[in-house]
Design a protein around this motif. Structure first.
Motif, PDB file in Angstrom:
ATOM      1  N   CYS A   1     -68.101 -94.645 -40.507  1.00  0.00           N
ATOM      2  CA  CYS A   1     -67.670 -95.941 -41.032  1.00  0.00           C
ATOM      3  C   CYS A   1     -67.876 -97.055 -40.016  1.00  0.00           C
TER       4      CYS A   1
ATOM      5  N   GLY B   1     -72.832 -95.850 -42.373  1.00  0.00           N
ATOM      6  CA  GLY B   1     -72.202 -94.899 -43.287  1.00  0.00           C
ATOM      7  C   GLY B   1     -73.190 -94.042 -44.046  1.00  0.00           C
TER       8      GLY B   1
ATOM      9  N   PRO C   1     -68.078 -91.958 -45.523  1.00  0.00           N
ATOM     10  CA  PRO C   1     -68.322 -91.654 -44.098  1.00  0.00           C
ATOM     11  C   PRO C   1     -67.018 -91.405 -43.358  1.00  0.00           C
TER      12      PRO C   1
END
Length: 601
Positions: free
Chosen positions: A66, A70, A138
């Motif tokens: 993140c 991602g 992610p």
């Protein structure tokens, strides 16, 4: 009495407490997916999983998290068994509150042996833990330090048979569907540490926990934010629902004695033990023995005297709980008093407030006694405790039970040992540590502690699986209709204001009680008033749980009841239902319960 026997006695106290997802009372290694869903894996298949972007045990590049773009990681696998008809891929992380999954991909054709970065159009996506949508999420784990993420590819002899929408296919749902068709599996483990998660001194615990009693090995601390998170509470509530809908009054009565008068930071101490031994069977014993050996005979007498005076109140608290449990059982069974239509919320909250005021009286007396002892500690005694702070149980001294503690009555000895361990954690901790509790601290009238702990109570070789609560709660929800499951999951938001009120109230109570530790007299009226508010909040939580659980229970089909009961029987076998009841964790005959009609309207 030998220390091993004393340890077993105190296991009655310790085992029935909170078990964080990353630890267990017997073993510290989390259960693997195969421990939960056994699969038939060919050990000689040579099946391997690699990535062109990162090696086994290497660091995951930021673009796949993140903190970056991602993207999904590129994967390659080889050596699948010749009988393979499809593949599935899962990415997960064993977090503090259970297993987090970020990527569930199945129905991958047998001729596919790799996935490119940001793959699309291959297979079917299941959901992820972060938003519940059928998409890749992610990793974005909170807290300092390295986190290990595991990619697993499964070679399957057939396509999974799933009668659910993609949004309902969790990691556990997929693993259950493929447990009998898995030919082989291969893992790729990678590591990632988010930036900005440690303080300049490198101490990840110098945040809201505060206090002296902090782990020093860089492991993330358990904290109140995690305990009341939607994820932790969702797992707990679902597990509570399963326990209630498959249990009985006797099982409901099983309750950890350490949950009474628990404002001393001991839960925080053991959940954050640097040696990760906080849930070992002798953790409380070790803390208590070190404390008792450090105290003078006169100070130990203070503990014994208080225990003797409080045993009756402690037991009264346990027996008074039966009134609420009986009322909730009556509601579920439709056994309502004539002329009533359901539970009376105000009556439930008022009774809970009265119960917590008894807890407040016990807590106030205990704080007064512990404060007296702490303020009387000599420089040498303080130095002894100070040398324990920041170290794990394995680094504490190994000491014997003082002669004057041997031979005490069972209930008195359990209380004395609990006081001693609490005295050290209170000395070493902070208000933030005192406020901390595990996710299942509240709403404890529905039998989940029995479901989780009774097997370990009777078999010291049994290790409670670290993901038991989440796995069984998730399985239970899959056996319900969407409407039934919604009644359970909606409780997370419904209880949130009360849960936040409890945190705030615990903070005020802990602050007031800590005055004794500093040699100042705390105000009893303030504590009792706050405890009544505390009980009102908990009363609202249990009222809503009882209402929703009962509605689901009454709507279950015979087939659903059989499936839910099978989950309980598979876990506990002949111990599924007790023959009597429990006063905390001690088996007792079912007591005579006062009339509960006053809790209905």
């Amino acid at each position: 009495m030998k220390r091993t026997l004393l340890t077993w006695l105190l296991l009655l106290v310790l085992l029935t407490g909170c078990i964080p997802a990353s630890s267990s009372p017997i073993q510290s290694d989390p259960a693997s997916p195969a421990d939960v869903y056994p699969v038939s894996v060919s050990a000689s298949s040579g099946f391997t999983l690699t990535s062109p972007a990162v090696a086994e045990g290497g660091r995951l590049p930021i673009e796949y998290t993140c903190d970056g773009s991602g993207s999904t990681l590129a994967l390659d696998w080889s050596g699948a068994p010749a009988e393979t008809q499809s593949f599935a891929v899962v990415m997960h992380h064993e977090a503090q509150d259970g297993i987090h999954w970020y990527w569930v991909l199945y129905d991958i054709p047998a001729n596919v042996t790799s996935l490119p970065t940001d793959v699309s159009g291959v297979g079917v996506l299941g959901n992820n833990i972060n938003n519940g949508l059928a998409e890749y999420s992610p990793p974005c784990s909170q807290g300092p330090g390295d986190k290990t993420y595991t990619y697993t590819v499964y070679a399957l002899s057939a396509e999974p048979q799933l009668d659910l929408s993609a949004e309902q296919v969790t990691r556990d749902v997929l693993l259950a569907a493929i447990q009998d068709i898995t030919l082989a599996s291969a893992d790729l483990n990678v590591v990632y540490a988010r930036e900005g998660m440690t303080d300049p001194a490198g101490n990840p615990q110098a945040g809201p926990q505060g206090g002296k009693n902090q782990p020093t090995d860089g492991a993330p601390a358990y904290n109140i934010e995690q305990a009341i998170s939607d994820k932790a509470q969702g797992m707990t509530i679902s597990y509570d629902a399963l326990a209630f809908m498959t249990g009985d009054l006797g099982a409901d009565s099983f309750f950890p004695p350490g949950k009474v008068a628990d404002f001393w930071g001991f839960q925080y101490l053991r959940d954050n033990d640097p040696s990760q031994m906080g849930h070992a069977g002798d953790f409380l014993t070790s803390a208590a023995m070190n404390t008792l050996s450090n105290l003078t005979a006169e100070q130990r007498t203070e503990l014994v005297t208080l225990a003797q005076s409080q045993v009756d109140d402690i037991n009264a608290y346990g027996y008074k709980r039966f009134v609420l449990m009986q009322a909730f059982r009556r509601l579920a069974e439709g056994d309502l008093p004539a002329g009533t239509t359901g539970l009376d919320e105000d009556a439930v909250k008022a009774y809970s407030a009265e119960l917590y005021q008894l807890d407040g009286q016990i807590s106030f007396e205990r704080a007064q006694m512990m404060g007296k002892i702490i303020t009387s500690l000599s420089a040498d005694q303080k130095a002894y405790f100070d040398a324990m702070i920041g170290k794990g149980m394995q680094e504490w001294n190994s000491v014997e039970e003082p002669e004057d503690i041997r031979g005490l009555d069972r209930d008195v000895k359990v209380a004395v040992m609990t006081y001693a361990a609490d005295l050290y954690s209170w000395y070493a901790g902070s208000v933030e540590a005192d406020v901390y509790f595990c996710p299942e601290r509240h709403g404890t009238y529905f039998g989940s502690f029995y479901l989780k702990d009774i097997k370990a109570m009777s078999d010291p070789t049994y290790a409670i699986p670290t993901n038991l609560t989440g796995d069984l709660g998730e399985k239970m929800l899959t056996l319900l209709t969407p409407e039934q499951a919604g009644l359970i999951t909606s409780l997370v938001d419904i209880q949130k204001p009360s849960l936040q009120g409890i945190v705030s109230t615990r903070g005020q109570i802990s602050t007031e009680l800590r005055k004794f530790k500093d040699g100042v007299i705390a105000d009893q009226a303030t504590v009792m008033s706050l405890m009544a508010q505390y009980g009102t909040y908990d009363g609202e939580i249990i009222y809503n749980m009882a209402i929703h659980f009962s509605q689901v229970y009454q709507s279950l089909t015979d087939a659903q009841k059989a499936e839910l009961t099978a989950l309980r029987t598979e876990l506990l076998g002949e111990q599924s239902h007790p023959t009597g009841a429990y006063l905390y964790s001690q088996a007792v005959p079912m007591p005579e319960i006062p009339n509960t009609d006053f809790l209905f309207k």
